[in-house]
Design an enzyme around this catalytic site. Structure first.
Site, PDB file in Angstrom:
ATOM      1  N   THR A  71      24.903  67.661  51.115  1.00  0.00           N
ATOM      2  CA  THR A  71      24.323  66.965  50.468  1.00  0.00           C
ATOM      3  C   THR A  71      24.665  65.911  49.229  1.00  0.00           C
ATOM      4  O   THR A  71      24.652  64.663  49.387  1.00  0.00           O
ATOM      5  CB  THR A  71      22.880  67.609  49.631  1.00  0.00           C
ATOM      6  OG1 THR A  71      22.453  68.333  50.802  1.00  0.00           O
ATOM      7  CG2 THR A  71      21.569  66.641  49.532  1.00  0.00           C
ATOM      8  N   THR A 129      27.051  66.771  60.211  1.00  0.00           N
ATOM      9  CA  THR A 129      26.795  67.540  61.375  1.00  0.00           C
ATOM     10  C   THR A 129      27.534  68.847  60.788  1.00  0.00           C
ATOM     11  O   THR A 129      28.538  68.810  59.796  1.00  0.00           O
ATOM     12  CB  THR A 129      27.476  67.322  62.725  1.00  0.00           C
ATOM     13  OG1 THR A 129      27.556  68.437  63.421  1.00  0.00           O
ATOM     14  CG2 THR A 129      28.838  66.930  62.529  1.00  0.00           C
ATOM     15  N   HIS A 130      27.174  70.145  61.097  1.00  0.00           N
ATOM     16  CA  HIS A 130      27.749  71.362  60.942  1.00  0.00           C
ATOM     17  C   HIS A 130      28.613  71.763  62.147  1.00  0.00           C
ATOM     18  O   HIS A 130      29.076  73.087  61.898  1.00  0.00           O
ATOM     19  CB  HIS A 130      26.854  72.666  60.153  1.00  0.00           C
ATOM     20  CG  HIS A 130      25.925  72.195  59.114  1.00  0.00           C
ATOM     21  ND1 HIS A 130      26.517  71.666  57.900  1.00  0.00           N
ATOM     22  CD2 HIS A 130      24.752  72.283  58.741  1.00  0.00           C
ATOM     23  CE1 HIS A 130      25.619  71.388  56.869  1.00  0.00           C
ATOM     24  NE2 HIS A 130      24.591  71.645  57.622  1.00  0.00           N
ATOM     25  N   ARG A 152      33.879  75.105  50.580  1.00  0.00           N
ATOM     26  CA  ARG A 152      33.615  75.784  49.459  1.00  0.00           C
ATOM     27  C   ARG A 152      34.001  77.226  49.957  1.00  0.00           C
ATOM     28  O   ARG A 152      34.038  77.650  50.944  1.00  0.00           O
ATOM     29  CB  ARG A 152      31.932  75.863  49.300  1.00  0.00           C
ATOM     30  CG  ARG A 152      31.580  76.149  48.069  1.00  0.00           C
ATOM     31  CD  ARG A 152      30.154  76.065  48.134  1.00  0.00           C
ATOM     32  NE  ARG A 152      29.433  76.329  46.650  1.00  0.00           N
ATOM     33  CZ  ARG A 152      28.237  76.490  46.483  1.00  0.00           C
ATOM     34  NH1 ARG A 152      27.263  76.138  47.405  1.00  0.00           N
ATOM     35  NH2 ARG A 152      27.658  76.549  45.284  1.00  0.00           N
ATOM     36  N   PHE A 282      16.365  73.349  46.633  1.00  0.00           N
ATOM     37  CA  PHE A 282      17.353  73.014  47.485  1.00  0.00           C
ATOM     38  C   PHE A 282      18.879  72.906  46.550  1.00  0.00           C
ATOM     39  O   PHE A 282      19.839  73.551  46.940  1.00  0.00           O
ATOM     40  CB  PHE A 282      17.122  71.907  48.588  1.00  0.00           C
ATOM     41  CG  PHE A 282      18.382  71.718  49.553  1.00  0.00           C
ATOM     42  CD1 PHE A 282      18.058  72.439  50.856  1.00  0.00           C
ATOM     43  CD2 PHE A 282      19.136  71.056  49.424  1.00  0.00           C
ATOM     44  CE1 PHE A 282      18.895  72.285  52.020  1.00  0.00           C
ATOM     45  CE2 PHE A 282      20.500  71.100  50.732  1.00  0.00           C
ATOM     46  CZ  PHE A 282      20.096  71.830  51.704  1.00  0.00           C
ATOM     47  N   ARG A 284      20.141  74.130  44.058  1.00  0.00           N
ATOM     48  CA  ARG A 284      19.661  75.441  43.422  1.00  0.00           C
ATOM     49  C   ARG A 284      20.397  75.734  41.925  1.00  0.00           C
ATOM     50  O   ARG A 284      19.853  75.720  41.136  1.00  0.00           O
ATOM     51  CB  ARG A 284      19.976  76.347  44.588  1.00  0.00           C
ATOM     52  CG  ARG A 284      19.100  77.871  44.204  1.00  0.00           C
ATOM     53  CD  ARG A 284      19.476  78.937  45.230  1.00  0.00           C
ATOM     54  NE  ARG A 284      21.100  78.986  45.478  1.00  0.00           N
ATOM     55  CZ  ARG A 284      21.827  79.940  44.951  1.00  0.00           C
ATOM     56  NH1 ARG A 284      21.233  80.906  44.079  1.00  0.00           N
ATOM     57  NH2 ARG A 284      23.289  79.998  45.027  1.00  0.00           N
ATOM     58  N   LYS A 285      21.633  76.246  42.119  1.00  0.00           N
ATOM     59  CA  LYS A 285      22.451  76.603  40.886  1.00  0.00           C
ATOM     60  C   LYS A 285      23.703  75.667  40.764  1.00  0.00           C
ATOM     61  O   LYS A 285      24.032  75.300  39.557  1.00  0.00           O
ATOM     62  CB  LYS A 285      22.955  78.106  41.078  1.00  0.00           C
ATOM     63  CG  LYS A 285      22.013  78.839  40.586  1.00  0.00           C
ATOM     64  CD  LYS A 285      22.643  80.440  40.518  1.00  0.00           C
ATOM     65  CE  LYS A 285      21.607  81.505  39.866  1.00  0.00           C
ATOM     66  NZ  LYS A 285      22.405  82.566  40.018  1.00  0.00           N
TER      67      LYS A 285
HETATM   68  P1  A3P Z   1      23.875  76.467  45.519  1.00  0.00           P
HETATM   69  O1  A3P Z   1      22.837  76.925  46.459  1.00  0.00           O
HETATM   70  O2  A3P Z   1      25.082  77.419  45.260  1.00  0.00           O
HETATM   71  O3  A3P Z   1      23.080  75.987  44.279  1.00  0.00           O
HETATM   72  P2  A3P Z   1      24.253  71.686  51.196  1.00  0.00           P
HETATM   73  O4  A3P Z   1      23.969  70.368  50.762  1.00  0.00           O
HETATM   74  O5  A3P Z   1      25.412  71.817  51.996  1.00  0.00           O
HETATM   75  O6  A3P Z   1      23.397  72.547  51.647  1.00  0.00           O
HETATM   76  O7  A3P Z   1      24.877  72.537  50.268  1.00  0.00           O
HETATM   77  C1  A3P Z   1      23.812  72.769  48.864  1.00  0.00           C
HETATM   78  C2  A3P Z   1      24.600  73.385  47.649  1.00  0.00           C
HETATM   79  O8  A3P Z   1      25.364  72.290  46.999  1.00  0.00           O
HETATM   80  C3  A3P Z   1      23.753  73.969  46.742  1.00  0.00           C
HETATM   81  O9  A3P Z   1      24.632  75.140  46.100  1.00  0.00           O
HETATM   82  C4  A3P Z   1      23.459  72.837  45.903  1.00  0.00           C
HETATM   83  O10 A3P Z   1      23.178  73.438  44.604  1.00  0.00           O
HETATM   84  C5  A3P Z   1      24.804  72.402  45.642  1.00  0.00           C
HETATM   85  N1  A3P Z   1      24.573  71.144  44.981  1.00  0.00           N
HETATM   86  C6  A3P Z   1      24.079  69.868  45.362  1.00  0.00           C
HETATM   87  N2  A3P Z   1      24.470  68.977  44.787  1.00  0.00           N
HETATM   88  C7  A3P Z   1      25.203  69.356  43.661  1.00  0.00           C
HETATM   89  C8  A3P Z   1      25.744  68.869  42.533  1.00  0.00           C
HETATM   90  N3  A3P Z   1      25.469  67.610  42.278  1.00  0.00           N
HETATM   91  N4  A3P Z   1      26.510  69.736  41.776  1.00  0.00           N
HETATM   92  C9  A3P Z   1      26.683  70.767  42.131  1.00  0.00           C
HETATM   93  N5  A3P Z   1      26.123  71.327  43.114  1.00  0.00           N
HETATM   94  C10 A3P Z   1      25.664  70.610  43.887  1.00  0.00           C
END
Ligand code: A3P
Length: 321
Positions: A71, A129-130, A152, A282, A284-285
């Site tokens: 994202t 895509t994944h 990651r 979504f 989250r941390k």
């Molecule tokens: P966490 O669940 O560890 O917080 P994806 O988009 O591939 O599903 O990934 C989601 C992960 O990216 C989540 O991790 C989300 O918090 C983190 N994320 C999204 N935007 C972010 C940002 N600007 N800085 C740091 N982490 C980010």
């Protein structure tokens, strides 16, 4: 060409959910080392349609294993490739600006024809895509559109995937089972190591950019500039500073068109659940090393072994922590 079978391990039964239904193993008939765990809904027809879809030179792909910063990277890439159009970014949901290729094929109750929708999308198309390399469109390798790949460390990715499963996919099982399945390459979209390595091997191709979540976290400006150059764009330092603020964790978490809270609410409601943003968002941390607060000693050891994939050394790949 593809073989679809039920994985022979009882852990798979424990980690399936009603939303993603039964998990199956899809592999290449002539090379079983190329496989991917997918919901049963993903059929031979989906595989063929993705393989045969038309690709354009100006398409932009963001490809990731789930929870590796998709994202975040999508918003960065979309902004860089669209003349920093904050107005559209504010008004059009990221899920519409950057459609998810396999969405229609993975969620049990959804009736979405994403491949058809993508045909009608204005160009340049931005697609995420994944899917692992062997399941991607054939024309990706002949037309060679730009691909941004992000990875990651698997411990943070697995923990993030677990929370996603609990709240998005209505997973009712334990974290221990989830981590066991992940480390045995039997979780939805597994295997992660192979996914990453296959893209790492082609990282020097001119149409591939390989990024790490941890680098974005530690020096976002540097990764933004790298991506800008890759997309043949040129923005001033002030514009880059503004974009980095827009992409910061707090800003993305508050950004209604990007943070997926609304998608999550609609989705959870559609499967009869209740979405409570005080329990999960979504975005989250967003940490490097957040797993330290969440994995038990045994789970951490399992994931240590997982991340030390034998083939990485040969290709000079290491996860960042
Ligand atoms: P966490 O669940 O560890 O917080 P994806 O988009 O591939 O599903 O990934 C989601 C992960 O990216 C989540 O991790 C989300 O918090 C983190 N994320 C999204 N935007 C972010 C940002 N600007 N800085 C740091 N982490 C980010």
């Amino acid at each position: 060409m593809f073989k679809i079978e039920k994985p022979d391990d009882e852990i798979v039964e424990k980690v399936g959910t009603t939303v993603i239904a039964d998990l199956v193993k899809i592999s290449l008939s002539d090379d079983p080392s190329k496989f991917c765990i997918m919901p049963r809904k993903y059929t031979e027809k989906d595989l063929e349609r993705v393989k045969n879809m038309e690709i354009f030179e100006d398409d932009i792909f963001v490809i990731t294993f789930p929870k590796c910063g998709t994202t975040w990277t999508e918003e960065m890439v979309w902004m860089l490739n669209n003349n920093l159009d904050y107005e559209t970014s504010k008004n059009v949901r990221l899920t519409a600006r950057f459609p998810f290729l396999e969405w229609g094929g993975i969620i049990h109750h959804l009736d979405v024809d994403r491949i058809e929708e993508l045909k009608n999308l204005p160009r340049p198309r931005h697609i995420n895509t994944h899917l692992p390399i062997f399941m991607l469109p054939d024309q990706l390798w002949t037309v060679k559109p730009k691909v941004i790949y992000v990875t990651r460390n698997p411990k943070d990715a697995a923990v993030s995937w677990f929370h996603h499963h609990r709240h998005f996919h209505q997973y009712q099982g334990t974290k221990a089972d989830f981590i066991e399945a992940f480390s045995k390459d039997l979780m939805f979209f597994s295997p992660m190591n192979r996914h990453v390595l296959d893209f790492w091997k082609i990282r020097d191709e001119p149409n591939i950019l390989f990024l790490f979540f941890e680098d974005m976290k530690r020096n976002l400006e540097q990764e933004v500039k790298k991506t800008m150059k890759f997309l043949n764009k040129d923005y001033s330092q002030d514009q880059i500073d503004k974009l980095c603020t827009h992409l910061s964790f707090d800003s993305i978490k508050d950004n209604k068109t990007v943070n997926k809270n609304e998608e999550l609410r609609r989705f959870v409601t559609s499967v009869g659940g209740n979405y409570d943003p005080s329990e999960y968002t979504f975005i989250r941390k967003g940490q490097v090393g957040g797993y330290k607060d969440e994995l038990t000693v045994e789970e951490n050891e399992m994931m240590d072994k997982y991340g030390n994939y034998a083939e990485f050394e040969e290709y000079g790949f290491e996860y960042k922590y």
